[in-house]
Design an enzyme around this catalytic site. Structure first.
Site, PDB file in Angstrom:
ATOM      1  N   SER A 190       4.504   0.393   7.409  1.00 52.80           N
ATOM      2  CA  SER A 190       3.161   0.978   7.343  1.00 52.80           C
ATOM      3  C   SER A 190       2.533   0.824   8.724  1.00 52.80           C
ATOM      4  O   SER A 190       2.943  -0.052   9.505  1.00 52.80           O
ATOM      5  CB  SER A 190       2.321   0.197   6.324  1.00 52.80           C
ATOM      6  OG  SER A 190       0.939   0.493   6.488  1.00 52.80           O
ATOM      7  N   TYR A 210      -0.871  -7.532   1.973  1.00 51.11           N
ATOM      8  CA  TYR A 210      -0.131  -6.321   2.325  1.00 51.11           C
ATOM      9  C   TYR A 210       0.207  -6.309   3.826  1.00 51.11           C
ATOM     10  O   TYR A 210       1.346  -6.039   4.224  1.00 51.11           O
ATOM     11  CB  TYR A 210      -0.980  -5.104   1.944  1.00 51.11           C
ATOM     12  CG  TYR A 210      -0.304  -3.768   2.113  1.00 51.11           C
ATOM     13  CD1 TYR A 210       0.613  -3.309   1.181  1.00 51.11           C
ATOM     14  CD2 TYR A 210      -0.593  -2.948   3.205  1.00 51.11           C
ATOM     15  CE1 TYR A 210       1.232  -2.066   1.327  1.00 51.11           C
ATOM     16  CE2 TYR A 210       0.009  -1.716   3.355  1.00 51.11           C
ATOM     17  CZ  TYR A 210       0.921  -1.274   2.412  1.00 51.11           C
ATOM     18  OH  TYR A 210       1.520  -0.057   2.567  1.00 51.11           O
TER      19      TYR A 210
END
Ligand code: BGC
Length: 256
Positions: A144, A157
């Site tokens: 990401s 995350y």
């Protein structure tokens, strides 16, 4: 076709980027094991398989929790038994849930790290053993932009994706002499179910769009194309790095 005859495993492939990648891999000639997490996702995983190959020869669905060592071992064994080996692993399975760090329960922290980081490790360790024996293989980890952009409310995350960055770089060095490449893809904001909470809220959606120079969310197929290229021989000289596919988000357009 970019992936003719490649034997592949894609985790979290019943929806979103995993689904688009599985369908693209199928269209590029690959055989695909479509991993899914739990019973509710089975119909979607079966539909992805049917889209790849209605005859069922080049696709099968396999339920496994990527954070569970035994289930991962069984899944990789099933791929090798069914396809005769494994050439490409895409570690795509991932979860996220917004919680302020000071209020974050340990269970939630553990769950995110377990799926996003430990899951990638377990799958690449098991698939990597077969690739090492064959002296060839490609591992693509779905990272990401949050492997390098901090994101308040998502410490678990970000920690998992930051971890994936150095996991990939380290594994790439370890496995290069064995003929195995290991690469990250870093999507920005993509229109997938994981982003429903933003896509369903016009104001929040607009705020995110303002953070993207191209002015729109990406489509899962736009990530799938990058994964297919990296996994193919066209990406032969790429390892130990991250390909960012984010519409320019990581140029920080809101920074004046
Ligand atoms: C997250 C999305 C988010 C995007 C950009 C991704 O890794 O899964 O929810 O929109 O990063 O912030």
């Amino acid at each position: 076709m970019l992936l003719d005859g490649r034997r592949t495993l894609i985790t979290g492939a019943s929806s979103g980027i995993g689904k688009a990648t599985a369908i693209r891999f199928g269209a590029e000639g690959a055989s695909v094991c479509v991993n899914y997490y739990a019973d509710p996702e089975k119909p979607d995983a079966d539909a992805v398989c049917a889209a790849i190959d209605p005859s069922g020869k080049r696709a099968f669905a396999f339920q496994a929790d990527v954070g569970d060592e035994q289930q991962v071992t069984a899944m990789v064994a099933a791929v090798v038994e069914r396809f005769g080996g494994i050439d490409v692993l895409v570690n795509n399975a991932g979860i996220e849930k917004q919680v302020a760090t000071l209020e974050m329960p340990l269970d939630l922290w553990n769950a995110v790290l377990r799926t996003n980081l430990t899951g990638a490790f377990l799958c690449l360790r098991e698939a990597g053993k077969h690739m090492a024996a064959a002296k060839s293989g490609v591992i693509v980890n779905m990272s990401s932009v949050h492997e390098f952009i901090p994101w308040p409310g998502f410490a678990h995350y970000c920690a998992s994706k930051g971890g994936l960055k150095l996991l990939t770089q380290t594994v790439a060095r370890e496995l290069a002499p064995l003929g195995i490449r290991c690469v990250n893809v870093a999507p920005g904001a993509i229109a997938t179910p994981i982003n429903t909470f933003v896509l369903d809220d016009p104001e929040a959606k607009h705020t995110v769009e303002e953070e993207i120079p191209l002015g729109r969310f990406g489509q899962p197929e736009e990530i799938a194309g990058a994964v297919a290229w990296l996994a193919s021989d066209q990406g032969d000289y790429v390892t130990g790095t991250t390909l960012v596919v984010d519409g320019g988000m990581s140029t920080y357009p809101k920074f004046i």
